[in-house]
Design an enzyme around this catalytic site. Structure first.
Site, short mmCIF file in Angstrom:
data_model
loop_
_atom_site.label_atom_id
_atom_site.label_comp_id
_atom_site.label_asym_id
_atom_site.label_seq_id
_atom_site.Cartn_x
_atom_site.Cartn_y
_atom_site.Cartn_z
N GLY A 46 15.52 -7.82 -7.31
CA GLY A 46 14.42 -6.88 -7.14
C GLY A 46 13.12 -7.63 -6.93
O GLY A 46 12.82 -8.08 -5.83
N GLU A 79 -0.56 -3.43 -0.07
CA GLU A 79 0.40 -2.52 -0.69
C GLU A 79 -0.05 -2.10 -2.08
O GLU A 79 -0.02 -0.90 -2.43
CB GLU A 79 1.77 -3.21 -0.78
CG GLU A 79 2.82 -2.38 -1.49
CD GLU A 79 4.17 -3.09 -1.57
OE1 GLU A 79 5.16 -2.43 -1.93
OE2 GLU A 79 4.23 -4.31 -1.27
N LEU A 105 -0.07 19.96 -22.15
CA LEU A 105 -0.93 21.13 -22.20
C LEU A 105 -0.31 22.33 -21.48
O LEU A 105 -0.70 23.48 -21.72
CB LEU A 105 -2.30 20.81 -21.60
CG LEU A 105 -3.15 19.83 -22.42
CD1 LEU A 105 -4.43 19.46 -21.68
CD2 LEU A 105 -3.48 20.40 -23.80
#
Length: 382
Positions: free
Chosen positions: A134, A247, A342
């Site tokens: 990764g 990016e 909320l």
């Protein structure tokens, strides 16, 4: 008096451009968003409409078919989608791919791909991540070797945004495994009528449901030598590193827009929803939570705006870009979580924007370089 989250870098021309982008999203993207989330992608038609309007590759020079704007134009698109929770078109990835072509491609490569990308006829994807690699790009296993006038690519990639609809994929592969970072190159793969190229399936993600994310396979895919990005082997790692500030700043832009969108959606909800005979907005806990949320979003806006202005001026460094990615994405997850609370039980429903924002926010801390990697980049500069 309401909280003003207006970007400091806006001007009259950008305001007109923002209005055009907003109309496109409301008229063309919002109506089909639910169906896109069920299908797992937005389809090519929406990309074509975006290209016709001129909102793709907006910061690529007109000489290459782009809009001739700057980073702020890309930021406007990301913001308008982010505050509405629209994730189906990964224009960020599309623009990143365009910038690899623009910053590192040969003149022939730029003229071949950039106009088609700007028109929305060719969706861009970049294939870096693998099942076993990764954030550590030096751990990739995909290989490419020279065979006469071609390169032969063999390997697989996963978690590829735009992978299902992509017309062109930039594939990161090792051309010389013995050279470490200097043995990595990037290859241009045209997906149409490409023997050996396969898209296996759309991945089932917990969020970003409308965005096509796929596994890609390259079974001895042959590409001409002219499809080596930039024309020189061994430049891939350095090409990737040089475009990281672009990016990561766009990720920060999307994060602050999502915070602002979540805040506004929550404010509207608590003013209407009643409990114990009064609106939720009248309870001190609600008002104090909203005060904290608004403050965090305002701080994020100031940081992001500074980075946008620095990027446009050519001053944004990798460390600061890593900081903005780290801080804003962590804050986004905190803010959206507080907003969802909320809403109560309704916040957990996908039919409510805040529920979708909650699921979509989590990936922000992972892609573009996991936040743990951001900390390492920052720490090395201390």
């Amino acid at each position: 008096m309401s909280i003003d989250f207006s970007p400091s870098w806006m001007d009259d021309d950008l305001a007109m451009y923002r209005a055009s982008v907003a109309r496109f999203l409301v008229q063309e993207m919002v109506p089909g968003d639910e169906e896109a989330r069920k299908r797992g992608h937005v389809g090519h038609a929406l990309w074509h409409k975006a290209g016709e309007l001129g909102v793709l590759c907006s910061d690529i020079p007109e000489a290459y078919g782009g809009g001739g704007g700057d980073f702020r134009h890309e930021a406007v698109m990301v913001e308008e989608m982010g505050k509405r929770g629209l994730t189906g078109m990964s224009t960020t990835v599309h623009s990143i791919v365009a910038h690899y072509f623009y910053n590192h491609g040969t003149e022939e490569q730029k003229h071949r791909y950039l106009p088609a990308m700007a028109r929305g006829e060719c969706v861009g994807a970049i294939a870096m991540t693998e099942p076993a690699a990764g954030s550590d790009l030096q751990g990739i296993r995909t290989r490419a070797h020279r065979a006469g006038d071609d390169y032969v690519i063999h390997g697989s990639k996963t978690f590829i945004s735009n992978g299902y609809l992509a017309g062109v994929v930039l594939v990161v592969a090792k051309t010389d495994p013995s050279q470490g970072a200097r043995g990595i190159s990037i290859f241009i793969v045209d997906t149409k009528d490409c023997p050996g190229f396969r898209v296996s399936r759309l991945l089932d993600k917990i969020g970003l449901k409308a965005q096509d994310t796929a596994e890609l396979f390259f079974d001895d895919v042959r590409v001409p030598v002219d499809n080596l990005l930039g024309g020189r082997e061994g430049q891939g790692f350095f090409q990737l590193m040089s475009d990281l500030p672009y990016e990561r700043t766009l990720i920060g832009v999307g994060a602050v827009a999502a915070m602002e969108g979540a805040y506004q959606a929550t404010l509207d909800y608590v003013r209407e929803r009643k409990a114990f005979g009064q609106a939720l907005a009248e309870f001190q806990n609600t008002r104090f939570k909203l005060a904290e949320i608004a403050t965090r979003a305002k701080v994020a806006r100031a940081f992001v705006d500074r980075c946008v202005e620095s990027f446009v001026a050519g001053r944004l460094d990798t460390v600061t870009a890593s900081m903005v990615k780290l801080w804003t994405t962590e804050a986004q997850c905190q803010v959206v979580d507080e907003c969802l609370q909320l809403f109560g039980g309704y916040g957990y429903m996908n039919e409510y924007l805040i529920g979708r924002m909650y699921a979509d926010a989590r990936i922000q801390r992972i892609y573009g370089g996991a936040n743990e990697i951001m900390k390492e980049v920052i720490a090395r500069a201390l």
